[in-house]
Design a protein around this motif. Sequence first.
Motif, short mmCIF file in Angstrom:
data_model
loop_
_atom_site.label_atom_id
_atom_site.label_comp_id
_atom_site.label_asym_id
_atom_site.label_seq_id
_atom_site.Cartn_x
_atom_site.Cartn_y
_atom_site.Cartn_z
N ALA A 81 -2.66 2.69 -3.82
CA ALA A 81 -3.43 3.18 -2.75
C ALA A 81 -4.48 2.14 -2.29
CB ALA A 81 -4.38 4.34 -3.06
N TYR A 138 4.10 3.61 3.48
CA TYR A 138 5.43 4.68 3.51
C TYR A 138 4.73 5.99 3.60
CZ TYR A 138 8.58 0.97 1.62
OH TYR A 138 9.37 -0.17 1.47
N THR A 139 3.48 6.37 2.92
CA THR A 139 3.19 7.87 3.32
C THR A 139 2.75 8.07 4.62
OG1 THR A 139 0.88 7.18 2.47
CG2 THR A 139 2.50 8.16 0.80
N GLY A 168 0.34 -1.35 -8.15
CA GLY A 168 0.52 -0.27 -8.87
C GLY A 168 0.92 -0.25 -10.36
N PHE A 209 11.08 8.15 -3.78
CA PHE A 209 10.06 8.46 -3.04
C PHE A 209 10.50 9.87 -2.11
CE2 PHE A 209 8.59 7.75 1.53
CZ PHE A 209 7.14 8.02 1.39
N SER A 221 3.82 0.14 -5.39
CA SER A 221 2.76 0.19 -4.50
C SER A 221 1.39 0.61 -5.34
CB SER A 221 3.10 0.82 -3.11
OG SER A 221 3.29 2.01 -3.55
N TYR A 275 0.86 -1.33 0.01
CA TYR A 275 0.02 0.01 0.09
C TYR A 275 1.01 1.24 0.14
CZ TYR A 275 -3.67 -3.26 1.74
OH TYR A 275 -4.49 -4.14 1.96
N HIS A 276 0.59 2.35 -0.76
CA HIS A 276 1.11 3.53 -0.74
C HIS A 276 1.38 3.84 0.86
CE1 HIS A 276 1.09 4.22 -5.05
NE2 HIS A 276 0.03 5.01 -4.85
N GLU A 277 0.11 3.77 1.60
CA GLU A 277 -0.05 4.26 2.80
C GLU A 277 1.11 3.68 3.80
OE1 GLU A 277 -4.11 4.87 1.07
OE2 GLU A 277 -2.44 3.24 0.99
N SER A 304 -0.83 10.45 -3.22
CA SER A 304 -1.09 9.95 -1.57
C SER A 304 0.06 10.76 -0.95
CB SER A 304 -0.76 8.51 -1.63
OG SER A 304 -1.64 7.79 -2.44
N LEU A 359 1.40 7.84 -6.67
CA LEU A 359 2.27 7.80 -5.44
C LEU A 359 2.28 9.13 -5.02
CD1 LEU A 359 3.81 6.93 -3.13
CD2 LEU A 359 5.87 7.11 -4.53
N SER A 360 2.37 10.19 -6.06
CA SER A 360 2.44 11.53 -5.82
C SER A 360 1.13 12.14 -5.04
CB SER A 360 2.97 12.34 -6.99
OG SER A 360 1.78 12.21 -8.05
#
Length: 285
Positions: free
Chosen positions: A170, A144-145, A197, A206, A168, A140-142, A278, A275-276
């Motif tokens: 979302a 890392y974000t 993704g 990132f 990844s 998941y993006h999350e 998120s 990704l950007s």
Amino acid sequence: MIVITGASGQLGRLVIAQLLETVPASQIVAAVRDPEKVADLAAQGVQVRQADYSQPDTLDRAFEGAEKALLISSSEVGQRVAQHRAVIDAAQRAGVKLLGYTSVLHADSSALGLAEEHQQTEAALAQSGVPAVVLRNGWYHENYTAGVAHAVANGAHYGSAGEGRISSAARADYAAAAAVVLTSTDDQAGKVYELAGDESYTLKEFAADIAQQSGKPVVYTDLPEADYKAALLHAGLPAFVAELLANSDAAAAKGALFDNGRQLSRLIGRPTTPLSASIADALPR
């Protein structure tokens, strides 16, 4: 009737939100350990049933009348195989016609430490005879974000993924895929989806994206796996979480989180969330 287990969790709630766009609320069951946590879903007309992976006697009632179901993998690492088998057995007794399972990307060959329990669950599914579809979710993006604000504050993002590329998406993208599969008129039994993704990135890229969007310097510092785990422990993370994150990064360095098959975007009928986007959502306001 569609039953979603683990429905009070982040993924489960998103799956139900997706289903509500096309399925009457009365035909959706939110199976949860604590029904009070989904009072808002009950208010929308979703059926709420108590279901605890560790208490098999709660599961038969949860699956009563179910035509389809989604087994969202347990978060209790080390206990998941027994918990998942209990759910599979309940689905079998209920005569569920399709059971979806959220596994992990390339579970059968993954270097991820967490892949083993998914491998065992997939084997249990195959042995059960229950018609099943496996959703092998990528990162998941999350994952890392969630650390974006910390990275901006400290000017650094730490990891152990080297130059490994990560595909990844979302969490909402994976939820959309689950909803598509559960509502599809095509026969999904026996299918295995490798979901990831559309784009991939290194953790250096990132960090650079965070820097570009925040206007503040953020650099990626790559650490040996043991050092990264120690840093996570020092930051206050529980030991099992630190172990999981450090191991996952080390596996990512070997390609475990990369996939360019684009099965996810084809399944949901749109590009996966960049990704950007998120990162932008996670930046401090």
